[in-house]
Each structure stands twice: as C-alpha cells, then as structure tokens.
Design a protein around this motif. Structure first.
Motif, PDB file in Angstrom:
ATOM      1  N   ALA A  87     -54.706  30.466   8.647  1.00  0.00           N
ATOM      2  CA  ALA A  87     -53.802  29.639   7.839  1.00  0.00           C
ATOM      3  C   ALA A  87     -52.482  29.426   8.571  1.00  0.00           C
ATOM      4  O   ALA A  87     -52.021  30.294   9.321  1.00  0.00           O
ATOM      5  CB  ALA A  87     -53.545  30.317   6.496  1.00  0.00           C
ATOM      6  N   VAL A  88     -51.873  28.277   8.330  1.00  0.00           N
ATOM      7  CA  VAL A  88     -50.551  27.981   8.864  1.00  0.00           C
ATOM      8  C   VAL A  88     -49.527  28.393   7.816  1.00  0.00           C
ATOM      9  O   VAL A  88     -49.641  28.029   6.641  1.00  0.00           O
ATOM     10  CB  VAL A  88     -50.401  26.485   9.196  1.00  0.00           C
ATOM     11  N   GLU A  96     -44.058  17.285   6.248  1.00  0.00           N
ATOM     12  CA  GLU A  96     -43.442  15.957   6.305  1.00  0.00           C
ATOM     13  C   GLU A  96     -44.103  15.081   7.365  1.00  0.00           C
ATOM     14  O   GLU A  96     -44.305  13.882   7.142  1.00  0.00           O
ATOM     15  CB  GLU A  96     -41.947  16.093   6.576  1.00  0.00           C
ATOM     16  N   LEU A  97     -44.454  15.674   8.504  1.00  0.00           N
ATOM     17  CA  LEU A  97     -45.152  14.929   9.553  1.00  0.00           C
ATOM     18  C   LEU A  97     -46.507  14.444   9.030  1.00  0.00           C
ATOM     19  O   LEU A  97     -46.881  13.285   9.216  1.00  0.00           O
ATOM     20  CB  LEU A  97     -45.341  15.806  10.798  1.00  0.00           C
ATOM     21  N   GLN A  98     -47.219  15.311   8.352  1.00  0.00           N
ATOM     22  CA  GLN A  98     -48.523  14.941   7.808  1.00  0.00           C
ATOM     23  C   GLN A  98     -48.377  13.841   6.754  1.00  0.00           C
ATOM     24  O   GLN A  98     -49.146  12.878   6.734  1.00  0.00           O
ATOM     25  CB  GLN A  98     -49.219  16.180   7.221  1.00  0.00           C
ATOM     26  N   PRO A 119     -52.868  23.130   5.856  1.00  0.00           N
ATOM     27  CA  PRO A 119     -52.888  23.270   7.311  1.00  0.00           C
ATOM     28  C   PRO A 119     -53.539  24.583   7.746  1.00  0.00           C
ATOM     29  O   PRO A 119     -53.232  25.648   7.216  1.00  0.00           O
ATOM     30  CB  PRO A 119     -51.419  23.198   7.715  1.00  0.00           C
ATOM     31  N   HIS A 120     -54.446  24.463   8.725  1.00  0.00           N
ATOM     32  CA  HIS A 120     -55.216  25.623   9.178  1.00  0.00           C
ATOM     33  C   HIS A 120     -55.841  25.322  10.535  1.00  0.00           C
ATOM     34  O   HIS A 120     -55.894  24.166  10.962  1.00  0.00           O
ATOM     35  CB  HIS A 120     -56.325  25.942   8.164  1.00  0.00           C
ATOM     36  N   VAL A 121     -56.327  26.380  11.159  1.00  0.00           N
ATOM     37  CA  VAL A 121     -57.112  26.269  12.389  1.00  0.00           C
ATOM     38  C   VAL A 121     -58.497  26.810  12.068  1.00  0.00           C
ATOM     39  O   VAL A 121     -58.639  27.995  11.748  1.00  0.00           O
ATOM     40  CB  VAL A 121     -56.488  27.080  13.545  1.00  0.00           C
ATOM     41  N   THR A 122     -59.501  25.955  12.126  1.00  0.00           N
ATOM     42  CA  THR A 122     -60.866  26.407  11.861  1.00  0.00           C
ATOM     43  C   THR A 122     -61.314  27.314  13.000  1.00  0.00           C
ATOM     44  O   THR A 122     -61.205  26.959  14.172  1.00  0.00           O
ATOM     45  CB  THR A 122     -61.828  25.214  11.723  1.00  0.00           C
TER      46      THR A 122
END
Length: 177
Positions: A87-88, A96-98, A119-122
């Motif tokens: 997880a981020v 905001e960027l997303q 937001p995450h890294v699989t």
C-alpha cells in the motif's frame, strides 16, 4: 495501439526491498521487480489517434514533484484473494495528480474510472490461493515499510494484452516540477 495506463515508477532500491516479500503463497504469479509501479489511471486499448491525444493532454500536467512511502502489505479480494500488494501511505500530492489525470481522460471522452483510487504496488496475482496462506503471508509481511522515495515524473506505460504483470514499455515520460 497497445493497452495504456499512467503510473509512477518504483526506484530499483525500493523494488529490491519489495522483491524480498516474494514467496509463501502457492500458485502466486509474482510480478517481476522491473515491472513494479503505482497505477494512476488505466486507459485501456485505444487507437493511434486517441493515443496521440492522450500523450499531448498529459503533457499539460504541471504538478510539483513529491515523495512517496509504501506502508504495509494487504490483499484485494476479501474471502477470495486475487492479489497481494504494498500500500502507498496516504499522500495528497499523489491523489491530486491522479485526480487531474482522471479529469483529463474524461475530457478526451474516456469513461470515468470505475473504482476508487487506492494507490498500491501489485506484488502478486493470485488464483485459487488459500485464504489461510494469504493470511499467514500478510501476518508475516504486513509490517513492511519502504524507504521514502522521490517521484520526479510520471509515465505513460503500454502493455500487451496478457494476464498482467508486464512487460511494460514507457511510451512517454512527464516531468513533475
């Protein structure tokens, strides 16, 4: 044109720490460290003309660079786990960027993203994984925390239609201020 999505890249040193989380779940398809990323906006399969429009529209983004920390390991799928991820940590600049990218894609006529941004890294995709194995994995690796890293740009990635996990190609890179 291939399948497109925007993302932030994971630095090699952080990818190395993530790769140490591999293993412990039978049948998991572990993502190669060079393909770790945080997806900002999935675009999908588009024709060449729309792909060019997307590239140009993303060039209008003017946001400051920021820092990110990965904090914790979890799973998607509830009682039928389908993926494990890092997880981020909550980050207003990333959100905001997303959100800006979501607005730009809708302005180009793409439908709204169907899921809330998480937001995450699989780390791995799961099929028929034992909930017990996943629970044990999360208990052992859940306290993971990455070194904080700087995000100087976001990228437009392409991928071929497959079962996921790469390889991904950087089609365009967009510096943050």
């Amino acid at each position: 044109m291939p399948r497109l999505f925007t993302a932030i890249e994971i630095p090699r040193e952080v990818g190395t720490t993530l790769s140490e989380l591999r293993g412990g779940i039978s049948g998991a398809r572990w993502i190669d460290p060079e393909n770790y990323h945080v997806t900002l906006r999935f675009v999908g399969d588009v024709d060449d003309a729309l792909g060019r429009d997307i590239m140009l529209m993303l060039g209008q983004v003017r946001r400051p660079a920021f820092d990110v920390t990965l904090d914790g390991v979890d799973q998607f799928g509830g009682h039928k786990p389908r993926a494990v991820f890092a997880a981020v940590k909550a980050n207003p600049a990333l959100s905001e960027l997303q959100a800006e990218q979501e607005r730009l894609m809708q302005r180009l006529g793409l439908g709204a993203e169907g899921r809330n941004f998480k937001p995450h890294v699989t780390l791995a995709r799961l099929r028929d994984a034992s909930t017990r194995q996943v629970a044990d994995y999360l208990a052992a690796r859940g306290p993971y925390r990455s070194p904080t890293f700087h995000v100087p740009r976001f990228v437009l990635f392409s991928s071929r239609d497959s079962v996921g996990g790469g390889p991904y190609v950087v089609e365009a890179a967009y510096p943050l201020i």
